[in-house]
Design a protein around this motif. Structure first.
Motif, PDB file in Angstrom:
ATOM      1  N   ARG A   1      33.292  18.209  27.089  1.00  0.00           N
ATOM      2  CA  ARG A   1      33.148  19.495  27.770  1.00  0.00           C
ATOM      3  C   ARG A   1      31.812  20.145  27.392  1.00  0.00           C
ATOM      4  NH1 ARG A   1      37.611  22.137  26.100  1.00  0.00           N
ATOM      5  NH2 ARG A   1      38.841  20.601  27.216  1.00  0.00           N
ATOM      6  N   GLN A   2      31.498  20.107  26.082  1.00  0.00           N
ATOM      7  CA  GLN A   2      30.233  20.692  25.622  1.00  0.00           C
ATOM      8  C   GLN A   2      29.043  19.993  26.268  1.00  0.00           C
ATOM      9  OE1 GLN A   2      30.323  20.507  21.376  1.00  0.00           O
ATOM     10  NE2 GLN A   2      31.722  22.244  21.215  1.00  0.00           N
ATOM     11  N   GLN A   3      29.130  18.659  26.299  1.00  0.00           N
ATOM     12  CA  GLN A   3      28.015  17.884  26.882  1.00  0.00           C
ATOM     13  C   GLN A   3      27.867  18.197  28.366  1.00  0.00           C
ATOM     14  OE1 GLN A   3      29.229  13.945  25.751  1.00  0.00           O
ATOM     15  NE2 GLN A   3      27.845  13.903  23.985  1.00  0.00           N
ATOM     16  N   ILE A   4      29.008  18.345  29.060  1.00  0.00           N
ATOM     17  CA  ILE A   4      28.957  18.635  30.500  1.00  0.00           C
ATOM     18  C   ILE A   4      28.386  20.036  30.732  1.00  0.00           C
ATOM     19  CG2 ILE A   4      30.394  19.058  32.555  1.00  0.00           C
ATOM     20  CD1 ILE A   4      31.989  16.578  31.770  1.00  0.00           C
ATOM     21  N   GLN A   5      28.761  20.979  29.845  1.00  0.00           N
ATOM     22  CA  GLN A   5      28.201  22.342  29.953  1.00  0.00           C
ATOM     23  C   GLN A   5      26.672  22.284  29.835  1.00  0.00           C
ATOM     24  OE1 GLN A   5      30.103  24.836  27.071  1.00  0.00           O
ATOM     25  NE2 GLN A   5      31.763  25.369  28.481  1.00  0.00           N
ATOM     26  N   THR A   6      26.200  21.523  28.845  1.00  0.00           N
ATOM     27  CA  THR A   6      24.754  21.371  28.662  1.00  0.00           C
ATOM     28  C   THR A   6      24.133  20.764  29.917  1.00  0.00           C
ATOM     29  OG1 THR A   6      25.335  20.812  26.417  1.00  0.00           O
ATOM     30  CG2 THR A   6      23.019  20.582  26.995  1.00  0.00           C
ATOM     31  N   LEU A   7      24.840  19.790  30.498  1.00  0.00           N
ATOM     32  CA  LEU A   7      24.327  19.159  31.721  1.00  0.00           C
ATOM     33  C   LEU A   7      24.197  20.189  32.845  1.00  0.00           C
ATOM     34  CD1 LEU A   7      26.129  15.717  32.117  1.00  0.00           C
ATOM     35  CD2 LEU A   7      23.712  16.149  31.813  1.00  0.00           C
ATOM     36  N   TYR A   8      25.230  21.035  32.977  1.00  0.00           N
ATOM     37  CA  TYR A   8      25.206  22.067  34.026  1.00  0.00           C
ATOM     38  C   TYR A   8      23.986  22.971  33.835  1.00  0.00           C
ATOM     39  CZ  TYR A   8      29.597  21.273  36.480  1.00  0.00           C
ATOM     40  OH  TYR A   8      30.561  20.745  37.273  1.00  0.00           O
ATOM     41  N   ILE A   9      23.783  23.408  32.581  1.00  0.00           N
ATOM     42  CA  ILE A   9      22.662  24.317  32.299  1.00  0.00           C
ATOM     43  C   ILE A   9      21.337  23.609  32.597  1.00  0.00           C
ATOM     44  CG2 ILE A   9      21.471  25.630  30.477  1.00  0.00           C
ATOM     45  CD1 ILE A   9      24.306  25.975  29.196  1.00  0.00           C
ATOM     46  N   THR A  10      21.197  22.384  32.071  1.00  0.00           N
ATOM     47  CA  THR A  10      19.951  21.640  32.255  1.00  0.00           C
ATOM     48  C   THR A  10      19.663  21.434  33.743  1.00  0.00           C
ATOM     49  OG1 THR A  10      20.710  20.427  30.342  1.00  0.00           O
ATOM     50  CG2 THR A  10      18.681  19.651  31.357  1.00  0.00           C
ATOM     51  N   TYR A  11      20.695  21.011  34.477  1.00  0.00           N
ATOM     52  CA  TYR A  11      20.467  20.728  35.896  1.00  0.00           C
ATOM     53  C   TYR A  11      20.210  21.994  36.697  1.00  0.00           C
ATOM     54  CZ  TYR A  11      20.797  15.747  35.887  1.00  0.00           C
ATOM     55  OH  TYR A  11      20.508  14.434  35.687  1.00  0.00           O
ATOM     56  N   SER A  12      20.869  23.115  36.284  1.00  0.00           N
ATOM     57  CA  SER A  12      20.613  24.373  36.990  1.00  0.00           C
ATOM     58  C   SER A  12      19.148  24.747  36.814  1.00  0.00           C
ATOM     59  CB  SER A  12      21.491  25.494  36.439  1.00  0.00           C
ATOM     60  OG  SER A  12      22.824  25.124  36.562  1.00  0.00           O
ATOM     61  N   LEU A  13      18.656  24.599  35.583  1.00  0.00           N
ATOM     62  CA  LEU A  13      17.242  24.906  35.304  1.00  0.00           C
ATOM     63  C   LEU A  13      16.331  23.980  36.097  1.00  0.00           C
ATOM     64  CD1 LEU A  13      17.108  25.619  31.482  1.00  0.00           C
ATOM     65  CD2 LEU A  13      16.357  27.127  33.326  1.00  0.00           C
ATOM     66  N   PHE A  14      16.671  22.711  36.048  1.00  0.00           N
ATOM     67  CA  PHE A  14      15.939  21.661  36.756  1.00  0.00           C
ATOM     68  C   PHE A  14      15.852  22.014  38.251  1.00  0.00           C
ATOM     69  CE2 PHE A  14      16.505  17.212  38.612  1.00  0.00           C
ATOM     70  CZ  PHE A  14      15.200  16.821  38.364  1.00  0.00           C
ATOM     71  N   TRP A  15      17.018  22.392  38.816  1.00  0.00           N
ATOM     72  CA  TRP A  15      17.066  22.753  40.241  1.00  0.00           C
ATOM     73  C   TRP A  15      16.229  24.008  40.486  1.00  0.00           C
ATOM     74  CZ3 TRP A  15      18.678  27.176  42.720  1.00  0.00           C
ATOM     75  CH2 TRP A  15      18.741  27.097  44.120  1.00  0.00           C
ATOM     76  N   PHE A  16      16.380  24.981  39.572  1.00  0.00           N
ATOM     77  CA  PHE A  16      15.712  26.269  39.743  1.00  0.00           C
ATOM     78  C   PHE A  16      14.183  26.101  39.757  1.00  0.00           C
ATOM     79  CE2 PHE A  16      13.963  30.262  38.065  1.00  0.00           C
ATOM     80  CZ  PHE A  16      14.459  31.126  39.024  1.00  0.00           C
ATOM     81  N   VAL A  17      13.678  25.276  38.839  1.00  0.00           N
ATOM     82  CA  VAL A  17      12.227  25.041  38.769  1.00  0.00           C
ATOM     83  C   VAL A  17      11.743  24.457  40.102  1.00  0.00           C
ATOM     84  CG1 VAL A  17      10.436  23.646  37.657  1.00  0.00           C
ATOM     85  CG2 VAL A  17      12.144  24.813  36.271  1.00  0.00           C
ATOM     86  N   GLY A  18      12.474  23.450  40.589  1.00  0.00           N
ATOM     87  CA  GLY A  18      12.117  22.823  41.866  1.00  0.00           C
ATOM     88  C   GLY A  18      12.174  23.827  43.000  1.00  0.00           C
ATOM     89  N   ALA A  19      13.276  24.610  43.028  1.00  0.00           N
ATOM     90  CA  ALA A  19      13.469  25.573  44.122  1.00  0.00           C
ATOM     91  C   ALA A  19      12.364  26.630  44.096  1.00  0.00           C
ATOM     92  CB  ALA A  19      14.838  26.232  43.984  1.00  0.00           C
ATOM     93  N   THR A  20      11.988  27.059  42.883  1.00  0.00           N
ATOM     94  CA  THR A  20      10.906  28.051  42.768  1.00  0.00           C
ATOM     95  C   THR A  20       9.620  27.458  43.327  1.00  0.00           C
ATOM     96  OG1 THR A  20      11.961  28.689  40.723  1.00  0.00           O
ATOM     97  CG2 THR A  20       9.830  29.681  41.160  1.00  0.00           C
ATOM     98  N   GLY A  21       9.365  26.200  42.986  1.00  0.00           N
ATOM     99  CA  GLY A  21       8.170  25.513  43.493  1.00  0.00           C
ATOM    100  C   GLY A  21       8.161  25.486  45.004  1.00  0.00           C
TER     101      GLY A  21
END
Ligand code: HEC
Length: 360
Positions: free
Chosen positions: A217-237
């Protein structure tokens, strides 16, 4: 007002495809990011099960090793205590002995030892171990439905069986491995007809999945955060790129409009200059002839010369206005510091007149 609206339309028309493009890129980007996330989560979940399997295999392996140590001695003697009483299923000579000082000892076969260790293990770690066989000496060693299915598969050649199981509302990973009859085992199991290499039974362990699931669960939470950031950076671009392009296009269109307006103003100025220039001379002539007429009338002199000047100059003015109304092309000539419309060249009235004159 109309001009402004058409410019707005122009901008809108140029921006629309870019909007669609940005939207498509955003959709593709979101799809890529979420697919990667889903893929990563499923890999993590598989990893959790794999880790639990490794733990289960390790436990089984250790169990088998201690059992081997026990069978190496053909069973081991331990003092009889409340929880360790002689095994009624162990029919062997000298099962119960006494030391010289009178302490009662009983022989513990590997299976009995394993059972006792499993009880301790269950109390301490919640791991459930079970030694079983399709043909048990001790009826309590009968397999449950899951183990029975697994044992039957072992007899068909399978070496291991595992799955996620819910026991008393708790999720476990249940894994079972074969127990092969070795030479050492036959001391006690040959009587049942077992030969070396036969499948004597199986050992199953059920590992509580909760601790593994918590890590997952902890690892998946980290994945969610990482991917949200990853998506956000791309979307901002993508968004920044979109607004940058829009700004560029808007600037370009405004510049075009400015240039056009300047060109129009230039045309208007050139025309005004030409009109002033052309009309000025006959106008001056008419003015001075009129002044002379005024004086001559006072002195009762003849004004026929001035009247014919007036008529001539007014005719010239007429030609100029005809020319102005027949302008078909853009022609300029140098005038003072700038340029003005060359009315004669720009108009096709003269040519008409010339042609008409020739035809006559
Ligand atoms: C000292 C005698 C002895 C030796 C050696 C021994 N066993 Fe057993 N085993 C027993 C007895 C007795 C039982 C049944 C009672 C029990 O569960 O304690 C048993 C039970 C089992 C069971 C559980 C199913 C059943 O029959 O109840 C399996 C599986 C098993 N033994 C496998 C082995 C294997 C494999 C070896 C060799 C590594 C081995 N045993 C060595 C005496 C022995």
């Amino acid at each position: 007002m109309f001009l402004f609206k058409s410019n707005e339309n122009n901008i809108f028309k140029k921006i629309l495809p870019i909007k669609y493009l940005a939207l498509s890129i955003m959709i593709v980007w979101t799809f890529i990011a979420s697919s990667l996330l889903v893929w990563n989560i499923s890999t993590k979940k598989k990893g959790t099960l794999e880790n639990a399997k490794i733990e289960a295999r390790t436990l089984i392996r250790k169990d088998i090793l201690y059992r081997e140590w026990n069978s190496m001695h053909g069973g081991v003697y331990v003092p009889v205590i409340k929880d360790t009483v002689p095994n009624k299923y162990l029919n062997i000579l000298e099962r119960d002995v006494e030391t010289t000082s009178g302490t009662k000892l009983t022989m513990i076969n590997p299976s009995y030892m394993t059972r006792q260790v499993h009880e301790i293990e269950n109390k301490r770690d919640g791991v459930k171990g079970h030694l079983t066989s399709l043909n048990p000496i001790r009826p309590e060693n009968l397999p449950d439905a899951w183990e029975e299915k697994a044992l039957k598969l072992f007899h068909k050649g399978k070496k291991e069986e595992s799955s996620m199981e819910v026991i008393h509302n708790k999720v476990y990973l249940k894994l079972m491995a074969t127990l092969i009859a070795e030479k050492r085992c036959l001391k006690c199991h040959a009587a049942q007809g077992y030969k070396e290499g036969d499948i004597r039974g199986g050992l199953s362990v059920s590992i509580p999945l909760l601790p593994h699931k918590n890590i997952e669960r902890q690892q998946i939470q980290t994945l969610y955060i990482t991917y949200s950031l990853f998506w956000f950076v791309g979307a901002t671009g993508i968004t920044t790129g979109f607004f940058f392009l829009i700004k560029k296009i808007k600037n370009q269109i405004t510049n075009e409009i400015k240039i056009k307006d300047q060109e129009r103003l230039q045309g208007v100025l050139e025309m005004a200059g030409a009109v002033c220039h052309e009309l000025n001379q006959p106008f001056q002539a008419v003015l001075s002839a009129s002044e002379i007429i005024q004086i001559k009338i006072e002195h009762e002199e003849s004004i026929s010369e001035e009247v014919s000047i007036l008529i001539d100059e007014l005719k010239k003015m007429g030609t100029i206005t005809e020319n102005l109304m027949n302008i078909t092309k853009y022609k300029t000539k140098k005038y003072l510091n700038g340029s003005i419309i060359d009315i004669d060249e720009a108009s096709n009235y003269n040519t008409h007149k010339k042609l008409k004159g020739k035809n006559k």
